[in-house]
Design an enzyme around this catalytic site. Structure first.
Site, PDB file in Angstrom:
ATOM      1  N   GLU A 156     -13.552  -2.674  -1.894  1.00  0.00           N
ATOM      2  CA  GLU A 156     -13.700  -3.090  -0.574  1.00  0.00           C
ATOM      3  C   GLU A 156     -15.268  -2.550  -0.259  1.00  0.00           C
ATOM      4  O   GLU A 156     -15.595  -1.578  -0.461  1.00  0.00           O
ATOM      5  CB  GLU A 156     -12.812  -2.609   0.108  1.00  0.00           C
ATOM      6  CG  GLU A 156     -12.991  -2.487   1.717  1.00  0.00           C
ATOM      7  CD  GLU A 156     -11.743  -2.362   2.446  1.00  0.00           C
ATOM      8  OE1 GLU A 156     -10.679  -2.204   1.956  1.00  0.00           O
ATOM      9  OE2 GLU A 156     -11.858  -2.649   3.631  1.00  0.00           O
ATOM     10  N   ASP A 188       0.704  -1.252  -0.157  1.00  0.00           N
ATOM     11  CA  ASP A 188       0.123  -0.010  -0.090  1.00  0.00           C
ATOM     12  C   ASP A 188       0.736   1.397   0.008  1.00  0.00           C
ATOM     13  O   ASP A 188       1.765   1.400   0.750  1.00  0.00           O
ATOM     14  CB  ASP A 188      -0.940   0.057   1.326  1.00  0.00           C
ATOM     15  CG  ASP A 188      -2.221  -0.520   1.218  1.00  0.00           C
ATOM     16  OD1 ASP A 188      -2.643  -0.215  -0.074  1.00  0.00           O
ATOM     17  OD2 ASP A 188      -2.759  -1.165   1.933  1.00  0.00           O
TER      18      ASP A 188
HETATM   19  O1  KIV Z   1      -4.689  -2.461   3.911  1.00  0.00           O
HETATM   20  C1  KIV Z   1      -5.280  -3.413   3.739  1.00  0.00           C
HETATM   21  O2  KIV Z   1      -5.059  -4.408   4.330  1.00  0.00           O
HETATM   22  C2  KIV Z   1      -6.214  -3.516   2.638  1.00  0.00           C
HETATM   23  C3  KIV Z   1      -6.958  -4.383   2.150  1.00  0.00           C
HETATM   24  C4  KIV Z   1      -8.248  -4.625   3.248  1.00  0.00           C
HETATM   25  C5  KIV Z   1      -7.548  -4.629   1.005  1.00  0.00           C
HETATM   26  O3  KIV Z   1      -6.298  -2.369   2.071  1.00  0.00           O
END
Ligand code: KIV
Length: 282
Positions: free
Chosen positions: A194, A96
């Site tokens: 999501e 991310d």
């Molecule tokens: O940060 C995370 O774990 C996510 C998932 C829930 C898709 O973005």
């Protein structure tokens, strides 16, 4: 078709290359993604047939105990990525981009994505679309594979009024359809959906060439993602309805530590076999 994991025929294609995702969608093979934040969970996933590991900024909540993901920084995500990469060198790793990393212009986003790729990620995931699709296009054109994320985007939690199901009215659903198409056009190779209604997720999945990976978005997506700790029962409180728990590792761990504490208090730990002694003659 065999799964997309490191033991399957697409292992080579997935070693730093996201093309296997489109191939999986074309072949109707469901993509399986799980989060990991540390070397040990990554090792466990490396032993499993999952296709892809997500170093999610959910780490802030799951392992750092915070109430949202806003505290994640590029450096923290890089540290978690390095740990996961050491544990699962054969898996495709997506990390991310943390809060605001895609909102400060192309140069800032490039620096953050470069840090994450140098730390072991094969791709980055970016939440949202409006206002930063040009940044996503720039990353993709710079050789950085980008996964999109729409619906409940936790980095917008302060605007969303909490962790709630999204796109329930016609206007929001229409916006999500537009955003999904914009992300595909910007070059995203896959899209996380999501917490949105199943019908909308299925519709978006049919409309896109790139695969969708759902969490709380029903069975019509091209793949599914779950948080490792949710799947294994390492959480407290009531889980969201989309979580299916496959083990109760909390109970296993508490029982094990309770047994050890009892052995310490009862004087049966450590035993002679668990004790070092001076060599004979000393
Ligand atoms: O940060 C995370 O774990 C996510 C998932 C829930 C898709 O973005």
């Amino acid at each position: 078709m065999a799964p997309l994991n490191s033991k399957g025929p697409l292992a080579g294609a997935l070693a730093g290359n996201p093309d296997g995702f489109a191939a999986a969608k074309a072949a109707g093979s469901r993509i399986v993604m799980v989060t990991a934040y540390d070397t040990w969970s990554a090792r466990l996933l490396a032993e499993s047939p999952v296709d892809c590991i997500l170093v999610g900024d959910s780490a802030m909540m799951v392992v750092h105990g915070e109430k949202d993901t806003l505290g994640a920084t590029p450096e923290l995500m890089a540290m978690h990525t390095r740990a996961v990469s050491r544990g699962a060198p054969g898996k495709f790793i997506v990390t991310d981009m943390p809060f605001l990393a895609a909102r400060k212009g192309e140069a800032h986003a490039l620096d953050c994505a470069a840090l994450l790729l140098r730390s072991g990620a094969h791709a980055v995931k970016i939440e949202g679309a409006q206002g930063h699709t040009h940044v996503i296009r720039h990353l993709v054109e710079s050789g950085i594979p980008v996964m999109g994320h729409l619906g409940l985007t936790p980095q917008w939690v302060r605007n969303l009024g909490g962790f709630k199901v999204q796109a329930r009215d016609a206007a929001a659903a229409g916006q999500l359809r537009e955003d999904a198409s914009a992300l595909e056009q910007a070059g995203a190779f896959a899209l996380v959906l999501e917490c949105i209604p199943r019908g909308l997720a299925s519709e978006v999945t049919s409309a896109l060439r790139i695969p969708t990976i759902g969490i709380g978005a029903g069975a019509g997506c091209d793949g599914q993602v779950l948080v490792f700790h949710d799947l294994l029962g390492l959480r407290e409180g009531t889980a969201p309805k989309f979580v299916r728990q496959y083990a109760d590792l909390t109970a296993v761990a508490v029982t094990a530590v309770t047994s050890w504490a009892a052995d310490v208090r009862g004087g049966t730990f450590p035993s002679e076999a668990e004790t070092y002694h001076l060599p004979p003659g000393h």
